[in-house]
Design an enzyme around this catalytic site. Structure first.
Site, PDB file in Angstrom:
ATOM      1  N   ALA A  66       6.440  83.533  26.674  1.00 47.80           N
ATOM      2  CA  ALA A  66       7.897  83.689  26.583  1.00 47.80           C
ATOM      3  C   ALA A  66       8.588  82.598  27.409  1.00 47.80           C
ATOM      4  O   ALA A  66       9.530  81.948  26.944  1.00 47.80           O
ATOM      5  CB  ALA A  66       8.305  85.076  27.082  1.00 47.80           C
ATOM      6  N   GLN A 103       5.641  89.853  31.972  1.00 48.42           N
ATOM      7  CA  GLN A 103       5.326  88.593  32.663  1.00 48.42           C
ATOM      8  C   GLN A 103       4.674  87.597  31.696  1.00 48.42           C
ATOM      9  O   GLN A 103       3.702  86.918  32.036  1.00 48.42           O
ATOM     10  CB  GLN A 103       4.430  88.854  33.865  1.00 48.42           C
ATOM     11  CG  GLN A 103       5.185  89.369  35.084  1.00 48.42           C
ATOM     12  CD  GLN A 103       6.184  88.347  35.644  1.00 48.42           C
ATOM     13  OE1 GLN A 103       6.025  87.138  35.496  1.00 48.42           O
ATOM     14  NE2 GLN A 103       7.217  88.840  36.300  1.00 48.42           N
ATOM     15  N   SER A 104       5.218  87.484  30.509  1.00 47.50           N
ATOM     16  CA  SER A 104       4.636  86.584  29.502  1.00 47.50           C
ATOM     17  C   SER A 104       4.856  85.114  29.848  1.00 47.50           C
ATOM     18  O   SER A 104       5.996  84.667  30.004  1.00 47.50           O
ATOM     19  CB  SER A 104       5.276  86.888  28.141  1.00 47.50           C
ATOM     20  OG  SER A 104       4.960  85.873  27.213  1.00 47.50           O
ATOM     21  N   ASN A 105       3.772  84.381  29.925  1.00 47.15           N
ATOM     22  CA  ASN A 105       3.862  82.921  30.104  1.00 47.15           C
ATOM     23  C   ASN A 105       4.310  82.259  28.810  1.00 47.15           C
ATOM     24  O   ASN A 105       4.968  81.229  28.825  1.00 47.15           O
ATOM     25  CB  ASN A 105       2.500  82.356  30.510  1.00 47.15           C
ATOM     26  CG  ASN A 105       1.966  83.000  31.762  1.00 47.15           C
ATOM     27  OD1 ASN A 105       2.570  82.886  32.820  1.00 47.15           O
ATOM     28  ND2 ASN A 105       0.854  83.704  31.658  1.00 47.15           N
TER      29      ASN A 105
END
Ligand SMILES: *Cc1c(COP(=O)(O)O)cnc(C)c1O
Length: 339
Positions: free
Chosen positions: A79, A75-77
């Site tokens: 990325a 859930q990387s912001n």
């Protein structure tokens, strides 16, 4: 200190607003709480990585890249914002997603930021938790180069001296806003992870000789390690900026008491902070970063760490897109509202 000397692609919606949180201030009965809205940087639901990417993507363009590679947690912001920025520039984007939580939840694995990565046309590949992600990115870059592509690698969180310039810029912007309205800031509090945000901020604040202390609330590493990471990056960033040595070790302060079981796993006080901001101020936090940062802020205010006449600025780093990957953790609270 002349940031205009560094290549930059102007894309973020800046300056982000600086607002007073009256209801939260009243509820806690401590210092005046202000918020710097870096959740509103304008790119694909916003967040702190956009400021870093303004400088990183400019470097990618100068190097003639046709592809960017980056990595982060599922859930990387970071990325998501990288995927959106790459789309805007017409670059291909490949993201390596590390499974740091071991969650099998379909929303965690496919909704929220992952959905948006794909909507922006980025390709993703999964890696097991604990893998050397920097090495994985190098392997991928070698493969792409062998195919005749020109990849540019962006480190996790965009946290290197180039990316940290985005938060030097934020420090200048925030101090300028405070000066313009005669607002004396006694403390800045923000979530700290891959260190670029805190390192850039502390470098900018010290370069200005602002005299405003900065506290990072950790989301992963223990205090010693987090402070060492931030300090190392702040030293490199100040060298790049032309003011080597401006940041002292004592200027780098992190409190890592709110991490809980680990990265990406919210605690009860994380969820309480999310509910308080949502219900008192209409502002969305996230369960990985800003919720933990705000939980630290709230707890320290309750413990009397800041006095009533003081003004504390919470830098909101974004992340609300991740809420849709974490809906399961709110299930119990939501039941009570289905009347
Ligand atoms: C990445 C991130 C942070 C942490 O910033 P770093 O520069 O990695 O320390 C905080 N909040 C959100 C929402 C983020 O996505």
């Amino acid at each position: 200190m002349h940031l205009a000397r560094f290549p930059r692609i102007f894309l973020a919606h800046l300056p982000t607003p600086l607002e007073r949180l009256d209801r939260l201030t009243k509820e806690l009965g401590g210092p005046e709480i202000w918020i710097k809205r870096d959740d509103c940087t304008g790119l694909s639901t916003g967040g702190n990585k956009t400021r870093k990417l303004e400088f990183l993507m400019a470097e990618a363009e100068i190097q003639g890249a046709d592809t960017v590679i980056t990595q982060g947690a599922t859930q990387s912001n970071h990325a998501r914002q990288t995927a959106a920025f790459a789309a805007r520039l017409g670059l291909a984007c490949h993201i390596l997603l590390e499974d740091r939580t071991g969650s099998n939840d379909p929303n965690y694995n496919g909704n929220g930021n992952v959905l948006l990565d794909h909507l922006h046309g980025a390709t993703t590949s999964r890696r097991a938790g604990g893998v050397d992600m920097a090495a994985e990115m190098e392997l991928l870059a070698d493969r792409l180069r062998a195919e005749g592509r020109r990849p540019y690698i962006i480190p996790g969180g965009g946290s290197n001296p180039t990316g940290a310039l985005g938060y030097v810029n934020c420090a200048f912007e925030l101090v300028g806003q405070a000066n313009d309205r005669g607002l004396v800031i006694d403390q800045i509090v923000t979530a700290t992870g891959s260190a670029g945000t805190q390192a850039g901020l502390v470098t900018g604040l010290k370069a200005l000789n602002a005299g405003i202390p900065l506290l990072g609330i950790g989301v992963r590493a223990p205090k010693e390690k987090q402070e060492a990471n931030v300090f190392a990056l702040a030293q490199k960033t100040s060298e790049k900026l032309g003011c080597p040595g401006v940041v002292a070790r004592a200027d780098v302060v992190a409190n890592c008491d709110y991490v809980g079981q680990g990265y990406g796993i919210p605690r009860a006080d994380t969820l309480e902070a999310i509910a308080m901001f949502a219900q008192l101020e209409g502002i969305l936090l996230d369960p990985v970063y800003s919720g933990k940062g705000a939980a630290g802020l709230i707890d320290l205010i309750r413990k009397g760490q800041f006095s009533k006449g003081q003004r504390v600025v919470f830098l909101h780093t974004g992340g609300a897109a991740g809420l849709f990957g974490y809906d399961a953790v709110f299930a119990e609270d939501r039941k009570a509202l289905e009347v």
